[in-house]
Scaffold this active site. Structure first.
Site, PDB file in Angstrom:
ATOM      1  N   ARG A  37      41.560 -53.808 -54.963  1.00  0.00           N
ATOM      2  CA  ARG A  37      40.524 -53.721 -53.911  1.00  0.00           C
ATOM      3  C   ARG A  37      40.316 -52.294 -53.421  1.00  0.00           C
ATOM      4  NH1 ARG A  37      40.610 -59.295 -50.450  1.00  0.00           N
ATOM      5  NH2 ARG A  37      40.421 -60.583 -52.287  1.00  0.00           N
ATOM      6  N   LYS A 214      38.037 -79.562 -53.638  1.00  0.00           N
ATOM      7  CA  LYS A 214      37.225 -80.496 -52.850  1.00  0.00           C
ATOM      8  C   LYS A 214      35.737 -80.464 -53.169  1.00  0.00           C
ATOM      9  CE  LYS A 214      40.054 -80.175 -48.702  1.00  0.00           C
ATOM     10  NZ  LYS A 214      40.034 -79.531 -47.389  1.00  0.00           N
ATOM     11  N   GLY A 392      34.929 -66.415 -51.145  1.00  0.00           N
ATOM     12  CA  GLY A 392      34.128 -67.140 -50.150  1.00  0.00           C
ATOM     13  C   GLY A 392      32.700 -66.621 -50.087  1.00  0.00           C
TER      14      GLY A 392
HETATM   15  P1  AMP Z   1      39.237 -74.283 -54.418  1.00  0.00           P
HETATM   16  O1  AMP Z   1      39.818 -73.357 -53.411  1.00  0.00           O
HETATM   17  O2  AMP Z   1      38.410 -75.390 -53.839  1.00  0.00           O
HETATM   18  O3  AMP Z   1      38.540 -73.558 -55.557  1.00  0.00           O
HETATM   19  O4  AMP Z   1      40.458 -75.056 -55.046  1.00  0.00           O
HETATM   20  C1  AMP Z   1      41.467 -74.444 -55.755  1.00  0.00           C
HETATM   21  C2  AMP Z   1      42.637 -75.355 -55.810  1.00  0.00           C
HETATM   22  O5  AMP Z   1      42.243 -76.570 -56.402  1.00  0.00           O
HETATM   23  C3  AMP Z   1      43.775 -74.828 -56.622  1.00  0.00           C
HETATM   24  O6  AMP Z   1      44.858 -74.557 -55.764  1.00  0.00           O
HETATM   25  C4  AMP Z   1      44.096 -75.953 -57.578  1.00  0.00           C
HETATM   26  O7  AMP Z   1      45.476 -76.225 -57.692  1.00  0.00           O
HETATM   27  C5  AMP Z   1      43.406 -77.143 -56.938  1.00  0.00           C
HETATM   28  N1  AMP Z   1      43.132 -78.193 -57.923  1.00  0.00           N
HETATM   29  C6  AMP Z   1      42.393 -78.113 -59.026  1.00  0.00           C
HETATM   30  N2  AMP Z   1      42.460 -79.261 -59.725  1.00  0.00           N
HETATM   31  C7  AMP Z   1      43.277 -80.087 -59.048  1.00  0.00           C
HETATM   32  C8  AMP Z   1      43.751 -81.399 -59.250  1.00  0.00           C
HETATM   33  N3  AMP Z   1      43.398 -82.084 -60.335  1.00  0.00           N
HETATM   34  N4  AMP Z   1      44.575 -81.939 -58.322  1.00  0.00           N
HETATM   35  C9  AMP Z   1      44.938 -81.236 -57.236  1.00  0.00           C
HETATM   36  N5  AMP Z   1      44.537 -79.981 -56.981  1.00  0.00           N
HETATM   37  C10 AMP Z   1      43.714 -79.415 -57.879  1.00  0.00           C
END
Ligand code: AMP
Length: 415
Positions: A37, A214, A392
């Site tokens: 960064r 999510k 983000g």
């Molecule tokens: P995000 O911040 O929404 O991009 O989510 C990232 C997180 O999603 C990472 O820490 C992953 O471990 C989690 N993730 C991805 N696939 C799965 C899954 N099948 N079950 C649980 N967590 C997941």
């Protein structure tokens, strides 16, 4: 309209206040573990110093919650920056106050100074909404911003990672500095060029790959992209909410029951618009959420007691086929629990497929965060057209949101 950059203004003999994103990772002994960064804003820093500006840098680091915390001091950044520049970087122990003001005043043309962590002051992160409703908060935020603004004649924003926030240093400071030059740095310029051009004039086929934990975090992105992309590939835990919405069982997989209707609605919307939405055709499942857990691959229902951990081998093949021959690819979010091997294989396979598509002429953009670290782990950074420095911020960009802290900065002259 394009924003003015530091190259469009005269900084000679002027005090320049520049917001950076020096939120670098530190180990337990406060050593910087990646200076990426810092390195990324060097072109802007060097440009200003070489043009004779007296540069005052400011940033946040971590979440000190408005209190001084030596573990989150920017002092190691000042040291590293000084090594990278090969010249002294003055460090101010506090971002505001009389001593800092005196140091800033004494800073000569071509000199560089870094202010201590902005978030040691709670005023930095007071939300504008809260400030609107509470006069005391508004005055506190304005007063803090005014003290920063008083240090300089010119404002520069080169902190794309925080561009979606209404922090005092990002929005209130340039607001207070109205009438003075307020421009962007080269890093923000590059991010806006890549993300903006990709969304407004994509070469086709245009594919989005969305993963992560999510659905609720990505609804805005899906809705905004539906009529822009030709295809959306869904992976990660968010796929299980879609599975359940389609009537499948998902065992103990991460699933957002409150968003089942929304998931159905998005699938229907995609069909109506003619955007192909591809869900995984098989899933790697495990009983335990840990590295090396016993696993198997299923293509239909996920049994009780088992949980989805990654996209399966058929899905990896299918996604690679869907990526072949594409001209624009945007990727945000891992395909599985990539922190726990072997459940990182789906994410790796997609990273390789994106790199291959790029090799064959696609413009690829990775939206920071986990997908970026997966690509970096595989050493594929150079095979991707652009890895955004803001997880983000790039997500909000993909949602079609406007960044008010950038909107108020100076526009380029039209002639
Ligand atoms: P995000 O911040 O929404 O991009 O989510 C990232 C997180 O999603 C990472 O820490 C992953 O471990 C989690 N993730 C991805 N696939 C799965 C899954 N099948 N079950 C649980 N967590 C997941």
């Amino acid at each position: 309209m394009a924003k003015k950059t530091v190259a469009d203004i005269d900084v000679q003999g002027k005090k320049v206040l520049m917001r950076c994103d020096f939120n670098v990772p530190l180990d337990d002994d406060c050593n910087i573990t990646s200076d990426d960064r810092i390195v990324k804003v060097l072109p802007t820093i060097k440009n200003i110093l070489e043009a004779g500006g007296a540069l005052i840098l400011m940033s946040h680091l971590g979440r000190p919650k408005g209190r001084r915390n030596e573990k989150m001091s920017l002092a190691p950044v000042a040291k590293r920056l000084s090594e990278l520049l090969g010249r002294q970087v003055v460090f101010a122990d506090d971002c505001i106050g009389s001593e800092t003001k005196a140091k800033a005043r004494a800073l000569k043309s071509g000199g560089c100074m870094l202010l201590e962590n902005l978030r040691f002051h709670k005023e930095e992160t007071i939300k504008d909404k809260a400030a609107k409703e509470d006069m005391q908060l508004r005055q506190a935020k304005d007063n803090f911003a005014k003290q920063l603004a008083d240090l300089a004649d010119i404002y520069v924003d080169d902190a794309f990672g925080t561009a979606h926030r209404d922090n005092a240093s990002m929005y209130t400071v340039p607001t207070v500095m109205e009438g003075k030059p307020r421009v962007i740095g080269f890093l923000v310029e590059k991010e806006l060029k890549f993300l903006g051009k990709t969304l407004s004039k994509p070469d086709r086929p245009f594919v989005a790959i969305l993963g992560g934990a999510k659905v609720s975090d990505k609804i805005g992105v899906i809705e905004n992209l539906l009529d822009k992309v030709d295809r959306i590939l869904i992976g990660g835990a968010m796929a299980y909410t879609f599975f359940k919405a389609e009537g499948r069982t998902v065992g103990k997989s991460l699933c957002e029951d409150d968003f089942l209707d929304k998931a159905t609605e998005l699938l229907e919307q995609a069909k109506d618009i003619g955007c192909e939405m591809t869900l995984p055709v098989d899933t790697v499942i495990a009983r335990e959420f840990k590295a090396g857990a016993d696993k198997k691959v299923v293509s239909g229902d996920i049994e009780a007691d088992w949980q989805g951990m990654d996209i399966g081998p058929q899905t990896r093949k299918l996604f690679a086929e869907k990526l072949a021959g594409t001209k624009t690819v945007v990727w945000n979010g891992p395909m599985g629990v990539f922190e726990l091997p072997p459940f990182d294989e789906g994410t790796k396979a997609v990273a390789l497929a994106v790199a291959e598509a790029t090799d064959k002429g696609a413009r690829s953009i990775i939206g920071g965060g986990d997908s970026a670290s997966a690509v970096e782990k595989l050493g594929l950074e150079d095979k991707i057209s652009h890895i955004s420095t803001g997880g983000g911020a790039s997500l909000e960009f993909l949602e079609g949101k406007k960044f008010k802290c950038l909107e108020i900065l100076d526009e380029k002259d039209t002639d």
